[in-house]
Design a protein around this motif. Structure first.
Motif, short mmCIF file in Angstrom:
data_model
loop_
_atom_site.label_atom_id
_atom_site.label_comp_id
_atom_site.label_asym_id
_atom_site.label_seq_id
_atom_site.Cartn_x
_atom_site.Cartn_y
_atom_site.Cartn_z
N TYR A 76 0.83 -1.21 0.00
CA TYR A 76 0.00 0.00 0.00
C TYR A 76 0.87 1.26 0.00
CZ TYR A 76 -3.51 -3.39 1.61
OH TYR A 76 -4.34 -4.48 1.73
N PRO A 77 1.84 1.38 -0.90
CA PRO A 77 2.74 2.54 -0.84
C PRO A 77 2.01 3.86 -1.04
CG PRO A 77 3.00 1.36 -2.92
CD PRO A 77 2.14 0.50 -2.04
N GLU A 78 0.84 3.83 -1.71
CA GLU A 78 0.11 5.07 -1.97
C GLU A 78 -0.47 5.68 -0.71
OE1 GLU A 78 -2.85 1.75 -2.00
OE2 GLU A 78 -0.82 2.04 -2.80
N ARG A 79 -0.52 4.93 0.39
CA ARG A 79 -1.04 5.47 1.65
C ARG A 79 0.01 6.31 2.40
NH1 ARG A 79 -5.91 2.95 3.10
NH2 ARG A 79 -6.81 2.13 1.16
N PRO B 98 21.67 5.87 13.08
CA PRO B 98 20.97 6.49 11.95
C PRO B 98 19.52 6.78 12.33
CG PRO B 98 21.10 4.12 11.64
CD PRO B 98 21.89 4.43 12.89
N TRP B 99 18.91 7.75 11.63
CA TRP B 99 17.51 8.05 11.92
C TRP B 99 16.80 8.44 10.63
CZ3 TRP B 99 15.73 13.19 11.30
CH2 TRP B 99 16.72 14.16 11.16
N GLN B 100 15.46 8.41 10.68
CA GLN B 100 14.63 8.66 9.51
C GLN B 100 13.54 9.67 9.87
OE1 GLN B 100 13.82 4.62 7.47
NE2 GLN B 100 14.00 4.07 9.61
N SER B 101 12.96 10.29 8.86
CA SER B 101 11.85 11.22 9.06
C SER B 101 10.54 10.57 8.67
CB SER B 101 12.04 12.49 8.24
OG SER B 101 13.14 13.25 8.72
N PHE B 102 9.49 10.89 9.42
CA PHE B 102 8.14 10.42 9.09
C PHE B 102 7.18 11.60 9.06
CE2 PHE B 102 3.84 9.40 10.41
CZ PHE B 102 3.50 8.42 9.49
N VAL B 103 6.37 11.67 8.00
CA VAL B 103 5.26 12.60 7.93
C VAL B 103 4.14 11.89 7.18
CG1 VAL B 103 6.01 13.69 5.76
CG2 VAL B 103 4.59 14.98 7.35
N SER B 104 2.90 12.17 7.53
CA SER B 104 1.76 11.49 6.91
C SER B 104 1.48 12.03 5.51
CB SER B 104 0.51 11.64 7.77
OG SER B 104 0.61 10.90 8.96
N ASN B 105 0.90 11.19 4.68
CA ASN B 105 0.32 11.62 3.41
C ASN B 105 -0.78 12.65 3.71
OD1 ASN B 105 -1.55 11.61 1.11
ND2 ASN B 105 -0.39 9.85 0.36
N ASN B 106 -0.80 13.75 2.99
CA ASN B 106 -1.79 14.79 3.25
C ASN B 106 -3.23 14.31 3.12
OD1 ASN B 106 -0.13 17.04 3.86
ND2 ASN B 106 0.34 17.32 1.70
N ALA B 107 -3.45 13.25 2.34
CA ALA B 107 -4.80 12.74 2.13
C ALA B 107 -5.20 11.68 3.14
CB ALA B 107 -4.92 12.18 0.71
N VAL B 108 -4.31 11.36 4.08
CA VAL B 108 -4.57 10.33 5.08
C VAL B 108 -4.50 10.96 6.47
CG1 VAL B 108 -3.76 8.13 6.05
CG2 VAL B 108 -3.58 8.55 3.58
N PRO B 109 -5.53 10.79 7.30
CA PRO B 109 -5.50 11.38 8.64
C PRO B 109 -4.29 10.91 9.45
CG PRO B 109 -7.70 10.57 8.13
CD PRO B 109 -6.79 10.07 7.03
N CYS B 110 -3.74 11.82 10.24
CA CYS B 110 -2.55 11.51 11.05
C CYS B 110 -2.97 11.16 12.46
CB CYS B 110 -1.62 12.73 11.06
SG CYS B 110 -0.10 12.47 12.01
N GLY B 111 -2.37 10.13 13.00
CA GLY B 111 -2.59 9.79 14.40
C GLY B 111 -1.89 10.78 15.31
N THR B 112 -1.95 10.52 16.62
CA THR B 112 -1.28 11.40 17.56
C THR B 112 -0.70 10.58 18.70
OG1 THR B 112 -1.52 13.48 18.81
CG2 THR B 112 -3.32 11.89 18.97
N THR B 113 -0.07 11.24 19.65
CA THR B 113 0.67 10.58 20.73
C THR B 113 0.49 11.38 22.02
OG1 THR B 113 2.69 11.88 20.43
CG2 THR B 113 2.42 9.95 19.00
N ILE B 114 1.27 11.00 23.03
CA ILE B 114 1.30 11.78 24.26
C ILE B 114 2.10 13.07 24.09
CG2 ILE B 114 1.09 9.72 25.70
CD1 ILE B 114 4.14 10.21 26.39
N GLY B 115 2.83 13.21 22.95
CA GLY B 115 3.71 14.36 22.77
C GLY B 115 3.02 15.70 22.86
N PRO B 116 2.00 15.98 22.02
CA PRO B 116 1.33 17.29 22.10
C PRO B 116 0.68 17.53 23.46
CG PRO B 116 0.84 16.22 20.02
CD PRO B 116 1.54 15.19 20.86
N ILE B 117 0.15 16.47 24.09
CA ILE B 117 -0.46 16.61 25.41
C ILE B 117 0.59 17.03 26.44
CG2 ILE B 117 -1.63 15.37 27.27
CD1 ILE B 117 -2.87 13.58 25.09
#
Length: 424
Positions: free
Chosen positions: A315-318, A361-380
């Protein structure tokens, strides 16, 4: 770099001993005790003695190490995580059944991937509350329950799309016969070596009893339950225990909360007062004032560690086309400008510096604009306590399934980065 599979082996043991949040914090506390930490009660007066301490409340643990050189204004370095995972939880009247089958009445907890619970051998575990006000952990880690799927002969369209009724189709079976009121609690009381009359309440949940396992030709993957988010709890516990000695520029902290999967609104959740109360009391126990508390919080940084999505080959398009995190590529930095994650540019620098010091090593993650993004305890955590917070984690597949998949090296890489961050 050489990868330490001993860390992943220990994670496997941790997952096996932690079928519920209550067991997870007990397992974390046991590891911290071996590193010299001691439990302090919230109802007691706290002293100014340096060393490692921790507070347990339900399925949450806050642990911290006060070095001898720490003053009341010394900032904290926090690894945040959560102990709960989506599952099926036992209702107040658990004994149910129909048509000659005995069943257990369950309620769906969190964002369960429903079909992953079908045709699994399930155990049951949790906490029994006793008449004297104490609690007893119980874990039946053998095949006890099963949610049977309807045969294809009775649903010829199942492969064209399955629809599961949350009330009717997810109730597991555990035997034959008429409904026997009180049978489940009598059984679990016996498993815990208790008299059933002592049990007045319970917090019980199901879990897949298939043990974690390395997967693939080269054993480069790990298939396991509850990677979201016990992988981070284990890494944070390991990192804290490893830095808890000698002078440090910060006070390292592990904050592992319960109830993240349903919004964190609980006394043991990130939205509750537990973390702030512990940090403030630590300042005041060391002779600090409100001014010292403000200074300490202003210099505090939290890494909110939770799993994220690896790119799915089917499902790479997600996924965002420019961000395809892979297993064993190192931990991920999670970004969302709408504050589903708390990371900003300054946070990126903090995380990158920790990984550089750790040679990770590390990687970046960002959601596809057309797919809702989950959340975490971070913003809280950032909003409630006014502290700089950065969202990170490990990339996995099958998030919220009974069995998830990650790179076998990534748990070690995450723990190594967290250790560098806590040391400052």
């Amino acid at each position: 770099m050489s990868f330490d599979r001993a860390h992943t082996d220990d994670l496997i043991a941790f997952l096996g001993s932690s079928p519920t949040p209550y067991h997870a914090v007990a397992s974390a506390a046991e590891r911290l005790e071996k590193a010299g930490f001691r439990q302090v009660e919230e109802t007691d007066a706290w002293d100014a003695q340096p060393g490692g301490k921790y507070v347990l409340r339900g399925g949450a643990i806050i642990a911290w190490y006060v070095p001898e050189n720490a003053g009341p204004e010394t900032p904290y370095r926090i690894v945040g995580a959560h102990t709960d995972s989506p599952n099926l939880r036992v209702k107040p009247r658990p004994d149910a059944g129909a048509h000659g089958w005995r069943q257990v009445a369950v309620e769906i907890y969190g964002g369960v991937l429903l079909n992953s619970w079908l045709d699994r051998d399930l155990g049951i575990a949790g906490r029994l509350s006793l008449r004297d006000g104490s609690h007893r952990l119980v874990a039946v880690d053998r095949p006890l329950l099963r949610v049977p799927q309807l045969a294809i002969h009775l649903d010829r369209q199942v492969n064209e799309g399955m629809t599961l009724d949350r009330q009717k189709h997810l109730q597991p079976i555990w035997g034959l016969g008429d409904v026997d009121e009180g049978a489940l609690i009598r059984f679990l009381a016996q498993e815990a070596s208790l008299d059933a009359d002592e049990v007045v309440g319970w917090d019980l949940m199901t879990h897949d009893v298939q043990p974690p396992a390395y997967l693939g030709r080269d054993r480069e993957l790990l298939a396991a339950p509850r990677l979201d988010n016990l992988l981070s709890v284990h890494a944070g516990t390991t990192a804290l225990a490893s830095v808890a000695s000698g002078p440090l520029p910060y006070i390292p902290v592990l904050a592992a909360f319960d109830h993240e999967e349903n919004g964190s609104q609980a006394d043991t959740g990130a939205m509750g007062p537990l973390l702030g109360g512990v940090l403030e009391r630590s300042v005041f126990a060391r002779g600090g004032t409100y001014e010292d508390r403000a200074r300490a919080f202003a210099g505090t940084i939290c890494l909110s560690s939770d799993t994220g999505h690896a790119v799915h080959p089917n499902y790479p398009e997600r996924h965002d086309p420019g961000h395809h995190p892979l297993p064993n590529g190192g931990p991920i930095l999670k970004v969302n400008v709408n504050q589903r994650y708390a990371t900003d540019g300054a946070g990126r620098g903090i995380f990158a510096a920790a990984c550089e010091r750790a040679d990770v090593p590390w990687q970046s993650f960002v959601s596809n604009n057309a797919v809702p993004c989950g959340t975490t305890i971070g913003p809280i955590t950032a909003a409630r306590h006014g502290i700089t917070t950065v969202d990170i984690g490990v990339a996995i597949l099958s998030m919220h399934s009974t069995r998830e998949l990650c790179g076998a090296d990534d748990p070690f890489l995450l723990a190594r980065a967290l250790k560098a961050f806590l040391k400052g």
